[in-house]
Design a protein around this motif. Structure first.
Motif, mmCIF file in Angstrom:
data_model
loop_
_atom_site.group_PDB
_atom_site.id
_atom_site.type_symbol
_atom_site.label_atom_id
_atom_site.label_comp_id
_atom_site.label_asym_id
_atom_site.label_seq_id
_atom_site.Cartn_x
_atom_site.Cartn_y
_atom_site.Cartn_z
ATOM 1 N N ASN A 191 -13.296 36.464 -2.145
ATOM 2 C CA ASN A 191 -13.800 35.447 -2.551
ATOM 3 C C ASN A 191 -13.236 34.775 -3.861
ATOM 4 O O ASN A 191 -13.065 33.694 -4.168
ATOM 5 N N ARG A 192 -12.571 35.650 -4.823
ATOM 6 C CA ARG A 192 -12.158 35.116 -6.008
ATOM 7 C C ARG A 192 -10.828 34.598 -5.798
ATOM 8 O O ARG A 192 -10.387 33.550 -6.289
ATOM 9 N N TYR B 177 -16.078 43.618 6.994
ATOM 10 C CA TYR B 177 -16.201 43.971 5.545
ATOM 11 C C TYR B 177 -15.475 45.151 5.202
ATOM 12 O O TYR B 177 -15.849 46.016 5.747
ATOM 13 N N GLU C 181 -16.365 27.919 -4.082
ATOM 14 C CA GLU C 181 -16.898 28.883 -3.221
ATOM 15 C C GLU C 181 -17.750 28.237 -2.176
ATOM 16 O O GLU C 181 -17.666 28.174 -0.717
ATOM 17 N N SER D 152 -17.418 27.285 1.756
ATOM 18 C CA SER D 152 -18.367 27.901 2.806
ATOM 19 C C SER D 152 -19.007 26.577 3.509
ATOM 20 O O SER D 152 -18.988 26.958 4.823
ATOM 21 N N ASN E 33 -19.382 33.343 1.773
ATOM 22 C CA ASN E 33 -18.715 33.999 0.882
ATOM 23 C C ASN E 33 -19.766 35.486 0.514
ATOM 24 O O ASN E 33 -19.077 36.454 -0.092
ATOM 25 N N HIS E 34 -20.771 35.291 1.192
ATOM 26 C CA HIS E 34 -21.735 36.504 1.094
ATOM 27 C C HIS E 34 -21.267 37.654 2.116
ATOM 28 O O HIS E 34 -22.107 38.637 2.075
ATOM 29 N N ILE F 266 -22.294 31.703 -8.324
ATOM 30 C CA ILE F 266 -21.268 30.984 -7.219
ATOM 31 C C ILE F 266 -20.793 30.008 -7.953
ATOM 32 O O ILE F 266 -21.086 29.266 -8.631
ATOM 33 N N ASN G 213 -24.039 40.694 -0.329
ATOM 34 C CA ASN G 213 -22.548 41.562 -0.462
ATOM 35 C C ASN G 213 -22.899 43.046 -1.004
ATOM 36 O O ASN G 213 -22.505 43.830 -0.205
ATOM 37 N N ILE H 72 -9.890 32.967 -2.886
ATOM 38 C CA ILE H 72 -10.288 31.634 -2.263
ATOM 39 C C ILE H 72 -10.742 30.578 -3.091
ATOM 40 O O ILE H 72 -10.389 29.488 -3.377
ATOM 41 N N GLU H 73 -11.201 31.027 -4.214
ATOM 42 C CA GLU H 73 -12.023 30.177 -5.226
ATOM 43 C C GLU H 73 -10.786 29.467 -6.002
ATOM 44 O O GLU H 73 -10.566 28.430 -6.170
ATOM 45 N N GLU I 181 -15.690 40.719 -2.262
ATOM 46 C CA GLU I 181 -15.537 39.553 -3.440
ATOM 47 C C GLU I 181 -14.178 39.510 -3.887
ATOM 48 O O GLU I 181 -13.861 38.462 -4.433
#
Length: 413
Positions: A384-385, A218, A198, A202, A376-377, A194, A98, A387-388, A381
């Motif tokens: 990602n947060r 990105y 997440e 993935s 997620n990488h 992680i 990332n 999504i979680e 970010e």
């Protein structure tokens, strides 16, 4: 009188200049005499394995020659990293994918394709460590250690509760379902940064709806992410798993490497682990477990690679930097790394492996490609947060069918 002052002024200026030049030459000669060859590394990695590895590399490199010196500088955010790279305070960067992508977009890290070709890294190492450094059409980093998310099976415990060795993903889902019915959790040991949900996202993304170019956008506007119709299928599939009692919010339990003692006190039929590094070696009863070797056509396991080694754009042509990179990826150093308990990505070193579990791990790394990477990488970010949080909601029975729209809305509001 004026002429005397003028001559005197010129004399004094000349004297000062000569004195300055003399001091400079003395300094240069002193540095030349010391012969120190310094490499400055900045890093944001702070796990025990990462810190041990970075310091081990430093100590091994310095032990080769008393003129070698490696300076390690820690940074906590990209603002600090940007400053260090801009001001040429760091030649190399040891980081995660990332951070690599974000710093590459600023033009701060250089293309490593020439080094990869010169050292034949794409021939001597598994594809996955090169893939973690690829972005758009270039190679901006090379990974060191591959961590494969492996499922470990304890036959003695599994036999007691009538659970057979699963041969593919469908049989594995049946095992998950049986464990849920019996209220038996599956411990998961993985990097601290992680989250389990997440990882779940993935795994499903890679196995049912892989988008090869997702990292190309990105940091851009929300347009691409908004137009992506396939990602909602991941949330839909997670809901399917929840509805069929295959995965719930109680199926997995995150466990740090420091808590492995619990695995010895209470045996589990399955546990999931980031297979590599010194951490797992502390688990004395690892010999009781075998790595599941699921059909490669039915399941793509997640492979995480850290650190990713990147070069400051201004240091690409420095001989000492090239020498240091050559050292890291030399067979001798990789062999030493293996003796420290790490599973390396060097084909030559791994060819000497005879232990059954390690051979399964190496086979998974060998077949690993971009589809095995932690997705997620490769996305921001902030996404990602979101999504979680959304996956957490689904596993509580709160599926709406509009999850991806909700992620984009909460990220780009």
């Amino acid at each position: 009188m004026k002429n005397i002052k003028k001559v005197l002024g010129i004399f004094l200026i000349s004297l000062i200049c000569l004195n300055f030049i003399g001091c400079t030459n003395k300094k240069d000669k002193k540095e030349e005499a010391s012969g120190l060859k310094e490499v400055n590394i900045c890093t944001n990695l702070d796990s025990k394995d990462d810190l041990y590895l970075i310091n081990y590399i430093k100590n091994q490199y310095e032990s080769m020659n008393d003129k070698n010196r490696v300076n390690i500088i820690n940074f906590s955010d990209l603002k600090e990293a940007t400053y260090m790279l801009n001001e040429k305070k760091a030649n190399l960067l040891f980081t995660d994918r990332n951070s690599m992508i974000q710093l590459e977009s600023k033009g701060l890290i250089g293309e490593m394709t020439p080094i990869v070709k010169e050292e034949k890294l794409n021939e001597r190492y598994y594809d996955i460590v090169i893939n973690y450094g690829k972005h758009r059409n270039g190679i901006y980093g090379v990974g060191i250690l591959p961590f494969s998310m492996e499922i470990l099976y304890n036959k003695n415990v599994a036999d007691k509760i009538n659970i057979a060795y699963p041969k593919d993903i469908h049989e594995l889902f049946n095992v998950f379902k049986k464990l849920n019915e019996k209220d038996i959790e599956i411990p998961v040991t993985m990097p601290e940064n992680i989250e389990i949900n997440e990882l779940l996202f993935s795994i499903i993304f890679n196995n049912i709806t892989f988008e090869n170019n997702i990292d190309e956008f990105y940091g851009s506007s929300d347009k691409y992410y908004k137009d992506s119709k396939d990602i909602q299928k991941v949330f839909e599939y997670i809901n399917y798993l929840y509805k069929n009692n295959i995965i719930t919010n109680k199926t997995f339990k995150k466990m740090g490497f420091d808590n492995l003692k619990e695995l010895q006190e209470k045996e589990y039929p399955l546990f999931i682990a980031a297979y590599n590094g010194r951490g797992l070696n502390k688990f004395e009863e690892l010999y009781k477990y075998q790595l599941l070797d699921l059909n490669k056509n039915s399941f793509k396991n997640i492979i995480i690679v850290e650190p990713v080694v990147c070069v400051n754009t201004d240091s690409m042509d420095k001989e000492e930097v090239k020498k240091f990179i050559k050292f890291i990826y030399s067979e001798d150093f990789q062999q030493n790394l293996s003796q420290q308990g790490f599973k390396t990505a060097s084909k030559a070193v791994n060819n000497k492996t005879t232990e059954k579990n390690e051979k399964v791990f190496i086979d998974h790394i060998n077949y690993g490609n971009k589809r095995n990477m932690m997705i997620n990488h490769s996305i921001p970010e902030e996404i990602n947060r979101s999504i979680e949080k959304i996956v957490t909601k689904i596993l509580k029975g709160q599926y709406t069918g509009e999850e991806w729209k909700e992620v984009i809305k909460s990220t780009y509001k």
